[in-house]
Scaffold this motif. Structure first.
Motif, PDB file in Angstrom:
ATOM      1  N   ASP A   1      77.079  27.213  59.967  1.00  0.00           N
ATOM      2  CA  ASP A   1      77.046  25.721  60.841  1.00  0.00           C
ATOM      3  C   ASP A   1      76.078  25.595  61.538  1.00  0.00           C
ATOM      4  O   ASP A   1      75.779  24.227  62.199  1.00  0.00           O
ATOM      5  CB  ASP A   1      77.939  26.268  61.973  1.00  0.00           C
ATOM      6  N   ALA A   2      75.429  26.429  61.852  1.00  0.00           N
ATOM      7  CA  ALA A   2      74.244  26.870  62.825  1.00  0.00           C
ATOM      8  C   ALA A   2      72.994  26.218  61.719  1.00  0.00           C
ATOM      9  O   ALA A   2      72.106  25.061  62.412  1.00  0.00           O
ATOM     10  CB  ALA A   2      73.723  27.527  63.742  1.00  0.00           C
ATOM     11  N   GLY A   3      73.449  26.044  60.818  1.00  0.00           N
ATOM     12  CA  GLY A   3      72.289  26.324  59.731  1.00  0.00           C
ATOM     13  C   GLY A   3      72.416  24.421  59.606  1.00  0.00           C
ATOM     14  O   GLY A   3      71.538  23.652  59.475  1.00  0.00           O
ATOM     15  N   ILE A   4      73.326  24.108  59.172  1.00  0.00           N
ATOM     16  CA  ILE A   4      73.762  22.665  58.841  1.00  0.00           C
ATOM     17  C   ILE A   4      73.507  22.004  60.039  1.00  0.00           C
ATOM     18  O   ILE A   4      73.006  20.738  60.077  1.00  0.00           O
ATOM     19  CB  ILE A   4      75.404  22.276  58.695  1.00  0.00           C
ATOM     20  N   GLU A   5      73.511  22.049  61.026  1.00  0.00           N
ATOM     21  CA  GLU A   5      73.339  21.307  62.490  1.00  0.00           C
ATOM     22  C   GLU A   5      71.951  21.400  62.245  1.00  0.00           C
ATOM     23  O   GLU A   5      71.488  20.067  62.777  1.00  0.00           O
ATOM     24  CB  GLU A   5      73.501  21.756  63.711  1.00  0.00           C
ATOM     25  N   PHE A   6      70.775  21.994  62.162  1.00  0.00           N
ATOM     26  CA  PHE A   6      69.855  22.540  62.091  1.00  0.00           C
ATOM     27  C   PHE A   6      69.475  21.156  61.169  1.00  0.00           C
ATOM     28  O   PHE A   6      67.704  20.582  61.315  1.00  0.00           O
ATOM     29  CB  PHE A   6      69.329  23.477  61.819  1.00  0.00           C
ATOM     30  N   TYR A   7      69.545  21.466  59.921  1.00  0.00           N
ATOM     31  CA  TYR A   7      69.516  20.410  59.383  1.00  0.00           C
ATOM     32  C   TYR A   7      69.421  18.516  59.384  1.00  0.00           C
ATOM     33  O   TYR A   7      68.987  17.908  58.724  1.00  0.00           O
ATOM     34  CB  TYR A   7      69.897  20.730  57.692  1.00  0.00           C
ATOM     35  N   THR A   8      70.575  18.649  60.051  1.00  0.00           N
ATOM     36  CA  THR A   8      71.081  17.498  60.079  1.00  0.00           C
ATOM     37  C   THR A   8      70.274  16.868  61.205  1.00  0.00           C
ATOM     38  O   THR A   8      69.338  15.868  61.462  1.00  0.00           O
ATOM     39  CB  THR A   8      72.398  17.505  60.961  1.00  0.00           C
ATOM     40  N   LEU A   9      70.318  17.913  62.357  1.00  0.00           N
ATOM     41  CA  LEU A   9      68.693  17.182  63.350  1.00  0.00           C
ATOM     42  C   LEU A   9      67.362  16.980  62.987  1.00  0.00           C
ATOM     43  O   LEU A   9      66.936  15.842  63.293  1.00  0.00           O
ATOM     44  CB  LEU A   9      68.671  18.206  64.383  1.00  0.00           C
ATOM     45  N   LEU A  10      66.768  17.581  62.002  1.00  0.00           N
ATOM     46  CA  LEU A  10      65.388  17.942  61.658  1.00  0.00           C
ATOM     47  C   LEU A  10      65.793  16.836  60.243  1.00  0.00           C
ATOM     48  O   LEU A  10      64.404  16.071  60.246  1.00  0.00           O
ATOM     49  CB  LEU A  10      65.313  18.433  60.566  1.00  0.00           C
ATOM     50  N   SER A  11      67.099  16.615  59.579  1.00  0.00           N
ATOM     51  CA  SER A  11      67.131  15.485  58.992  1.00  0.00           C
ATOM     52  C   SER A  11      66.688  14.155  59.781  1.00  0.00           C
ATOM     53  O   SER A  11      66.270  12.924  59.308  1.00  0.00           O
ATOM     54  CB  SER A  11      68.266  15.300  58.219  1.00  0.00           C
ATOM     55  N   ASP A  12      67.041  13.906  60.634  1.00  0.00           N
ATOM     56  CA  ASP A  12      67.318  12.280  61.565  1.00  0.00           C
ATOM     57  C   ASP A  12      65.650  11.685  61.537  1.00  0.00           C
ATOM     58  O   ASP A  12      65.742  11.414  62.319  1.00  0.00           O
ATOM     59  CB  ASP A  12      68.446  12.752  62.688  1.00  0.00           C
ATOM     60  N   MET A  13      64.731  13.556  62.032  1.00  0.00           N
ATOM     61  CA  MET A  13      63.823  13.804  62.794  1.00  0.00           C
ATOM     62  C   MET A  13      63.218  12.968  61.875  1.00  0.00           C
ATOM     63  O   MET A  13      62.225  11.497  62.252  1.00  0.00           O
ATOM     64  CB  MET A  13      63.882  14.532  63.665  1.00  0.00           C
ATOM     65  N   ARG A  14      62.854  13.258  60.659  1.00  0.00           N
ATOM     66  CA  ARG A  14      62.498  13.331  59.337  1.00  0.00           C
ATOM     67  C   ARG A  14      62.977  11.671  59.205  1.00  0.00           C
ATOM     68  O   ARG A  14      61.637  10.632  59.508  1.00  0.00           O
ATOM     69  CB  ARG A  14      62.480  13.372  58.184  1.00  0.00           C
ATOM     70  N   ASP A  15      63.464  10.578  59.514  1.00  0.00           N
ATOM     71  CA  ASP A  15      63.828   9.291  59.748  1.00  0.00           C
ATOM     72  C   ASP A  15      63.693   8.923  60.304  1.00  0.00           C
ATOM     73  O   ASP A  15      62.553   7.720  60.317  1.00  0.00           O
ATOM     74  CB  ASP A  15      65.779   9.931  59.302  1.00  0.00           C
ATOM     75  N   GLN A  16      63.094   9.161  61.046  1.00  0.00           N
ATOM     76  CA  GLN A  16      63.465   8.301  62.948  1.00  0.00           C
ATOM     77  C   GLN A  16      61.318   8.836  62.545  1.00  0.00           C
ATOM     78  O   GLN A  16      60.725   7.404  62.797  1.00  0.00           O
ATOM     79  CB  GLN A  16      63.336   9.273  64.113  1.00  0.00           C
TER      80      GLN A  16
END
Length: 260
Positions: A74-89
């Motif tokens: 879950d921690a890995g998924i959360e990290f991926y989601t946050l970093l993916s959002d940062m990449r998109d922004q």
């Protein structure tokens, strides 16, 4: 009888505009976007780091190892989601900077060319304050078939994407839904769910892929390449009302100043 040149695109200046744009795109990829190339690997490491940090709390008599591995995942998924959002922004911010620079350079060129044959500040200020649709209308009026060019719709979609990124909900979002819904990510794509319709998407679904970013960049290059070397007075049709009124206001002010 000679035909007066109203707008001129000097070859070396054209090339400098294109070179500056390409430099921006290249450096944005190298210095900003490249940092997000291995987010899957980084997410896996985040999960491993969580497991390592939490290993001291593990008690085999009270804890199920599966729970710890699930929490690490879950921690890995959360990290991926946050970093993916940062990449998109980050990509959206690069697109916004790229579009705004093109828009300013276009208006600056138009104003400088106008000042070769017209004196007064009103017309210049109107060019700077006109919206994208008005600028497109003006370019058409001076004999440049801007809106029928292949790059026009891509630049138009880029404009709407940037406006939605900047302002969120509003007219640009509604226009984007109607004209270019491909920039609004569908989280339910392929599921057949009723909420998959574009009408349920908003500014939080705004996404630009790397391919779309490249298409925006290519459209700007194509635009500068297509600027006519010379735009002659004989090619000018009836100019938009907003520009015509500004010209007349400047001329009236100039006449009044001359009489004093």
């Amino acid at each position: 009888m000679s035909d007066y040149v109203l707008f001129q695109m000097w070859g070396p200046f054209r090339q400098s505009l294109i070179a500056g744009h390409l430099f921006y795109v290249e450096q944005a990829r190298k210095r900003l976007l490249s940092q997000f190339e291995d987010i899957e690997v980084e997410a896996d490491k985040a999960a491993e780091d969580w497991l390592q940090r939490s290993s001291g709390r593990f008690d085999p008599d009270r804890h199920d190892p599966g729970d710890f591995y699930e929490a690490a995942n879950d921690a890995g998924i959360e990290f991926y989601t946050l970093l993916s959002d940062m990449r998109d922004q980050t990509r959206l911010s690069v697109v916004a900077g790229m579009f705004h620079e093109w828009d300013k350079q276009l208006r600056d060129w138009l104003v400088r060319e106008i000042q070769h044959w017209h004196h007064g500040d009103t017309a210049a200020l109107k060019v700077w304050s006109a919206d994208f649709v008005q600028i497109a209308e003006f370019l058409e009026s001076i004999g440049w078939p801007f809106r029928s060019a292949d790059y026009f719709q891509i630049l138009d979609s880029c404009r709407l994407v940037v406006n939605v990124y900047k302002h969120g909900k509003g007219k640009s979002l509604e226009d984007l839904k109607q004209k270019y819904p491909e920039y609004l990510d569908d989280p339910f794509a392929g599921s057949g769910a009723p909420f998959s319709s574009v009408e349920y998407r908003d500014h939080t679904h705004l996404r630009v892929s790397d391919e779309q970013f490249q298409a925006f960049s290519d459209a700007i290059v194509a635009f500068w390449q297509a600027v006519p070397e010379n735009i002659f007075e004989s090619k000018v049709n009836e100019v938009p009302d907003w520009f015509g009124k500004a010209i007349l206001k400047d001329r009236t002010g100039h006449k009044q100043a001359s009489k004093q």
